[in-house]
Scaffold this active site. Structure first.
Site, PDB file in Angstrom:
ATOM      1  N   ILE A  13     -30.031  83.286 -19.479  1.00 55.62           N
ATOM      2  CA  ILE A  13     -29.634  84.382 -20.381  1.00 55.62           C
ATOM      3  C   ILE A  13     -29.144  83.823 -21.723  1.00 55.62           C
ATOM      4  CG2 ILE A  13     -28.213  86.458 -20.641  1.00 55.62           C
ATOM      5  CD1 ILE A  13     -28.045  86.601 -17.577  1.00 55.62           C
ATOM      6  N   LEU A  36     -25.799  71.049 -19.091  1.00 54.37           N
ATOM      7  CA  LEU A  36     -27.151  70.736 -18.597  1.00 54.37           C
ATOM      8  C   LEU A  36     -27.107  70.387 -17.108  1.00 54.37           C
ATOM      9  CD1 LEU A  36     -28.771  68.806 -21.613  1.00 54.37           C
ATOM     10  CD2 LEU A  36     -28.814  71.252 -21.099  1.00 54.37           C
ATOM     11  N   ASP A 127     -22.116  92.642 -12.310  1.00 58.47           N
ATOM     12  CA  ASP A 127     -21.791  93.801 -11.467  1.00 58.47           C
ATOM     13  C   ASP A 127     -21.390  93.359 -10.051  1.00 58.47           C
ATOM     14  OD1 ASP A 127     -24.286  93.006 -10.515  1.00 58.47           O
ATOM     15  OD2 ASP A 127     -25.238  94.975 -10.718  1.00 58.47           O
ATOM     16  N   GLU A 128     -21.664  92.080  -9.703  1.00 64.88           N
ATOM     17  CA  GLU A 128     -21.329  91.628  -8.337  1.00 64.88           C
ATOM     18  C   GLU A 128     -19.827  91.616  -8.078  1.00 64.88           C
ATOM     19  OE1 GLU A 128     -23.409  88.393  -6.585  1.00 64.88           O
ATOM     20  OE2 GLU A 128     -25.293  88.937  -7.534  1.00 64.88           O
ATOM     21  N   LYS A 190     -34.174  82.229  -8.357  1.00 62.97           N
ATOM     22  CA  LYS A 190     -33.864  83.662  -8.313  1.00 62.97           C
ATOM     23  C   LYS A 190     -35.097  84.451  -7.872  1.00 62.97           C
ATOM     24  CE  LYS A 190     -29.763  82.723  -9.937  1.00 62.97           C
ATOM     25  NZ  LYS A 190     -29.302  82.652 -11.285  1.00 62.97           N
TER      26      LYS A 190
HETATM   27  P1  NAD Z   1     -28.045  80.046 -15.381  1.00 64.06           P
HETATM   28  O1  NAD Z   1     -27.631  79.439 -14.091  1.00 64.06           O
HETATM   29  O2  NAD Z   1     -29.482  80.202 -15.700  1.00 64.06           O
HETATM   30  O3  NAD Z   1     -27.410  79.195 -16.588  1.00 64.06           O
HETATM   31  C1  NAD Z   1     -26.105  78.715 -16.566  1.00 64.06           C
HETATM   32  C2  NAD Z   1     -25.951  77.710 -17.700  1.00 64.06           C
HETATM   33  O4  NAD Z   1     -24.593  77.260 -17.709  1.00 64.06           O
HETATM   34  C3  NAD Z   1     -26.825  76.462 -17.531  1.00 64.06           C
HETATM   35  O5  NAD Z   1     -27.438  76.127 -18.753  1.00 64.06           O
HETATM   36  C4  NAD Z   1     -25.830  75.382 -17.114  1.00 64.06           C
HETATM   37  O6  NAD Z   1     -26.213  74.071 -17.516  1.00 64.06           O
HETATM   38  C5  NAD Z   1     -24.572  75.843 -17.825  1.00 64.06           C
HETATM   39  N1  NAD Z   1     -23.349  75.335 -17.172  1.00 64.06           N
HETATM   40  C6  NAD Z   1     -23.043  75.376 -15.858  1.00 64.06           C
HETATM   41  N2  NAD Z   1     -21.842  74.795 -15.649  1.00 64.06           N
HETATM   42  C7  NAD Z   1     -21.377  74.410 -16.872  1.00 64.06           C
HETATM   43  C8  NAD Z   1     -20.192  73.794 -17.305  1.00 64.06           C
HETATM   44  N3  NAD Z   1     -19.234  73.419 -16.440  1.00 64.06           N
HETATM   45  N4  NAD Z   1     -20.041  73.559 -18.633  1.00 64.06           N
HETATM   46  C9  NAD Z   1     -20.994  73.903 -19.518  1.00 64.06           C
HETATM   47  N5  NAD Z   1     -22.145  74.498 -19.154  1.00 64.06           N
HETATM   48  C10 NAD Z   1     -22.332  74.758 -17.845  1.00 64.06           C
HETATM   49  O7  NAD Z   1     -27.278  81.424 -15.454  1.00 64.06           O
HETATM   50  P2  NAD Z   1     -27.731  82.810 -16.113  1.00 64.06           P
HETATM   51  O8  NAD Z   1     -28.507  83.569 -15.127  1.00 64.06           O
HETATM   52  O9  NAD Z   1     -28.265  82.551 -17.458  1.00 64.06           O
HETATM   53  O10 NAD Z   1     -26.312  83.534 -16.227  1.00 64.06           O
HETATM   54  C11 NAD Z   1     -25.516  83.385 -17.396  1.00 64.06           C
HETATM   55  C12 NAD Z   1     -24.234  84.166 -17.212  1.00 64.06           C
HETATM   56  O11 NAD Z   1     -24.539  85.536 -16.993  1.00 64.06           O
HETATM   57  C13 NAD Z   1     -23.397  83.734 -16.019  1.00 64.06           C
HETATM   58  O12 NAD Z   1     -22.046  83.780 -16.397  1.00 64.06           O
HETATM   59  C14 NAD Z   1     -23.694  84.774 -14.949  1.00 64.06           C
HETATM   60  O13 NAD Z   1     -22.599  84.924 -14.089  1.00 64.06           O
HETATM   61  C15 NAD Z   1     -23.915  85.995 -15.811  1.00 64.06           C
HETATM   62  N6  NAD Z   1     -24.812  87.034 -15.258  1.00 64.06           N
HETATM   63  C16 NAD Z   1     -26.060  86.700 -14.814  1.00 64.06           C
HETATM   64  C17 NAD Z   1     -26.921  87.702 -14.368  1.00 64.06           C
HETATM   65  C18 NAD Z   1     -28.319  87.395 -13.894  1.00 64.06           C
HETATM   66  O14 NAD Z   1     -28.997  88.280 -13.396  1.00 64.06           O
HETATM   67  N7  NAD Z   1     -28.822  86.170 -14.039  1.00 64.06           N
HETATM   68  C19 NAD Z   1     -26.481  89.038 -14.366  1.00 64.06           C
HETATM   69  C20 NAD Z   1     -25.198  89.335 -14.810  1.00 64.06           C
HETATM   70  C21 NAD Z   1     -24.383  88.323 -15.271  1.00 64.06           C
HETATM   71  O1  DAU Z   2     -26.229  91.435 -10.087  1.00 66.25           O
HETATM   72  C1  DAU Z   2     -26.092  90.402 -11.011  1.00 66.25           C
HETATM   73  C2  DAU Z   2     -26.342  89.077 -10.337  1.00 66.25           C
HETATM   74  O2  DAU Z   2     -27.747  89.012 -10.085  1.00 66.25           O
HETATM   75  C3  DAU Z   2     -25.891  87.874 -11.154  1.00 66.25           C
HETATM   76  O3  DAU Z   2     -24.490  87.918 -11.279  1.00 66.25           O
HETATM   77  C4  DAU Z   2     -26.308  86.564 -10.492  1.00 66.25           C
HETATM   78  O4  DAU Z   2     -25.981  85.471 -11.325  1.00 66.25           O
HETATM   79  C5  DAU Z   2     -27.799  86.600 -10.252  1.00 66.25           C
HETATM   80  O5  DAU Z   2     -28.182  85.425  -9.559  1.00 66.25           O
HETATM   81  C6  DAU Z   2     -28.200  87.835  -9.460  1.00 66.25           C
HETATM   82  O6  DAU Z   2     -27.693  87.759  -8.114  1.00 66.25           O
HETATM   83  P1  DAU Z   2     -28.558  88.226  -6.836  1.00 66.25           P
HETATM   84  O7  DAU Z   2     -28.032  87.539  -5.650  1.00 66.25           O
HETATM   85  O8  DAU Z   2     -28.698  89.703  -6.800  1.00 66.25           O
HETATM   86  O9  DAU Z   2     -29.991  87.632  -7.283  1.00 66.25           O
HETATM   87  P2  DAU Z   2     -31.126  86.845  -6.488  1.00 66.25           P
HETATM   88  O10 DAU Z   2     -32.283  86.717  -7.401  1.00 66.25           O
HETATM   89  O11 DAU Z   2     -30.602  85.601  -5.847  1.00 66.25           O
HETATM   90  O12 DAU Z   2     -31.502  87.846  -5.318  1.00 66.25           O
HETATM   91  C7  DAU Z   2     -31.953  89.162  -5.600  1.00 66.25           C
HETATM   92  C8  DAU Z   2     -32.213  89.847  -4.255  1.00 66.25           C
HETATM   93  O13 DAU Z   2     -33.340  89.219  -3.634  1.00 66.25           O
HETATM   94  C9  DAU Z   2     -31.080  89.720  -3.268  1.00 66.25           C
HETATM   95  O14 DAU Z   2     -30.962  90.918  -2.521  1.00 66.25           O
HETATM   96  C10 DAU Z   2     -31.493  88.578  -2.357  1.00 66.25           C
HETATM   97  C11 DAU Z   2     -33.007  88.699  -2.341  1.00 66.25           C
HETATM   98  N1  DAU Z   2     -33.732  87.428  -2.178  1.00 66.25           N
HETATM   99  C12 DAU Z   2     -33.461  86.411  -3.032  1.00 66.25           C
HETATM  100  C13 DAU Z   2     -34.109  85.193  -2.916  1.00 66.25           C
HETATM  101  C14 DAU Z   2     -33.792  84.048  -3.836  1.00 66.25           C
HETATM  102  C15 DAU Z   2     -34.715  87.290  -1.190  1.00 66.25           C
HETATM  103  O15 DAU Z   2     -34.985  88.242  -0.418  1.00 66.25           O
HETATM  104  N2  DAU Z   2     -35.351  86.104  -1.063  1.00 66.25           N
HETATM  105  C16 DAU Z   2     -35.090  85.035  -1.871  1.00 66.25           C
HETATM  106  O16 DAU Z   2     -35.708  83.951  -1.688  1.00 66.25           O
END
Ligand code: NAD
Ligand code: DAU
Length: 336
Positions: A13, A36, A127-128, A190
């Site tokens: 993100i 990284l 939202d988790e 993911k």
């Molecule tokens: P991601 O895992 O893809 O990226 C995380 C980044 O943080 C990476 O570049 C990693 O190197 C860096 N990082 C980790 N530990 C670190 C540290 N100690 N110091 C500096 N950098 C560090 O995560 P994402 O999916 O891009 O999520 C970004 C943010 O958004 C997170 O805070 C997550 O909780 C939140 N979020 C994610 C989702 C989603 O669906 N992916 C939804 C809602 C909120």
């Molecule tokens: O809701 C926001 C969150 O969404 C973020 O805070 C997290 O950082 C992000 O990782 C994501 O969490 P989820 O656990 O919802 O995402 P994930 O992609 O891991 O899983 C989505 C759904 O799919 C969940 O119900 C678990 C299921 N799943 C996931 C994987 C990786 C499977 O069924 N099989 C899989 O192999």
């Protein structure tokens, strides 16, 4: 010039945010602090790296000396804290790093931001933190915090800390809580990228439990536009939910990906459920819509196709990732 510290800007993100905002604004100077980890990838930032308003620093948000140095040197006035360990399954395999980065790291950033009197500190949350819903209802900003996984509990702890710094010290904080994102550069642990890549590689698609868990999907650019609006206009001390009202059962997402890629459903493999698996997430974004005028621009149908196509066109990006550490993780997680 707005001097903004973006942490975790090499992740999914954060990198989309930087690539997007540097095109939109020429009065933003972005310092990207990223450790990284396995999830951070500078290839995500190729379009930004030569921009004169962008500076990358490899480092850890828990490193107080480094964070102090950055605030001083770059006269940081705004913080967007994306940095986190973000994957629920990894937090089940080992939780310590989640609390170190997501809780202690946020504390280091907050203390430093307080010392340097930043104008706004935006905590990117999820939202988790609200836990799980049954068949009915939606998460609003007043839904009680009730996290279920180690990951979610670390994010909830950080949220509580951020609000406490506002209450006690009057710090200018805002929190965004978004639902599940999808789009380019998402690490293939993911659901969506994992299923796309496994399909392209003719591998099994591991669906947890009965596949009927529900997630509420939003395109990453819609999330990032909302974040920037909250940075610029969000009311201090407030929480804003962000979501695109797009609930889907996991199995339907998997089938949609297979259909788009012209693959049969034979590759679907129901596997052991995630321990403590939250059943349903669904976000009510009325507040950010009414108060800040935000609304998502992308339809799911359009953006999921764009996303699948991106993975089809960018094989070299993910082929470099799914070796080494990823293979080890995959074998442990999926017990191969
Ligand atoms: P991601 O895992 O893809 O990226 C995380 C980044 O943080 C990476 O570049 C990693 O190197 C860096 N990082 C980790 N530990 C670190 C540290 N100690 N110091 C500096 N950098 C560090 O995560 P994402 O999916 O891009 O999520 C970004 C943010 O958004 C997170 O805070 C997550 O909780 C939140 N979020 C994610 C989702 C989603 O669906 N992916 C939804 C809602 C909120
Ligand atoms: O809701 C926001 C969150 O969404 C973020 O805070 C997290 O950082 C992000 O990782 C994501 O969490 P989820 O656990 O919802 O995402 P994930 O992609 O891991 O899983 C989505 C759904 O799919 C969940 O119900 C678990 C299921 N799943 C996931 C994987 C990786 C499977 O069924 N099989 C899989 O192999």
């Amino acid at each position: 010039m707005k001097s903004i510290l973006v942490t975790g800007g090499a992740g999914f993100i954060g990198s989309n945010y930087i690539n997007y905002i540097l095109k939109e604004r020429d009065d933003y100077f972005i310092v990207n602090l990223d450790k990284l980890t396995y999830a951070g990838n500078l290839e995500n930032l190729i379009t930004s790296q030569a921009n004169k308003n962008y500076h990358f620093i490899k480092g850890d948000i828990t490193n107080s000396d480094l964070v102090n140095f950055i605030f001083e040197k770059f006269k940081i006035k705004y913080v967007i804290n994306f940095a986190a360990e973000s994957h629920v399954d990894r937090s089940i395999l080992g939780s310590e790093i989640f609390y170190r980065t997501n809780v202690i790291g946020t504390n280091v950033l907050l203390e430093t931001a307080r010392k340097f009197e930043v104008e706004k500190f935006l905590q990117v949350s999820t939202d988790e933190v609200y836990g799980s819903l049954g068949n009915e209802g939606y998460f609003t900003e007043t839904t009680p915090i009730s996290p279920n996984s180690p990951y979610a509990s670390s994010k909830a702890a950080a949220d509580m800390m951020v609000l406490a710094f506002n209450h006690t010290f009057g710090m200018p904080v805002v929190i965004t809580r978004c639902s599940n994102n999808y789009g380019p550069f998402q690490f293939p642990e993911k659901l969506i990228p994992l299923m796309i890549i496994n399909s392209l590689n003719d591998k099994k698609l591991p669906v947890y439990g009965d596949g009927l868990n529900v997630r509420d999907w939003i395109y990453v650019i819609d999330h990032n536009e909302a974040i920037n609006l909250v940075l610029e206009k969000g009311k201090i001390g407030e929480v804003y939910n962000i979501g695109a009202s797009n609930e889907m059962q996991n199995i339907d997402i998997v089938k949609l990906i297979l259909k788009y890629l012209n693959k049969t459903e034979d590759s679907i493999q129901y596997v052991k459920d995630r321990p403590g698996h939250d059943r349903r997430y669904a976000i009510d974004s009325t507040k950010i819509k009414n108060e800040l005028g935000w609304k998502p621009k992308f339809s799911f149908e359009e953006a999921i196709e764009k996303t699948i196509e991106w993975y089809v066109q960018n094989k070299s990006w993910w082929q470099r990732i799914i070796t080494g550490e990823y293979q080890k993780y995959y074998e442990t997680q999926y017990k191969l």
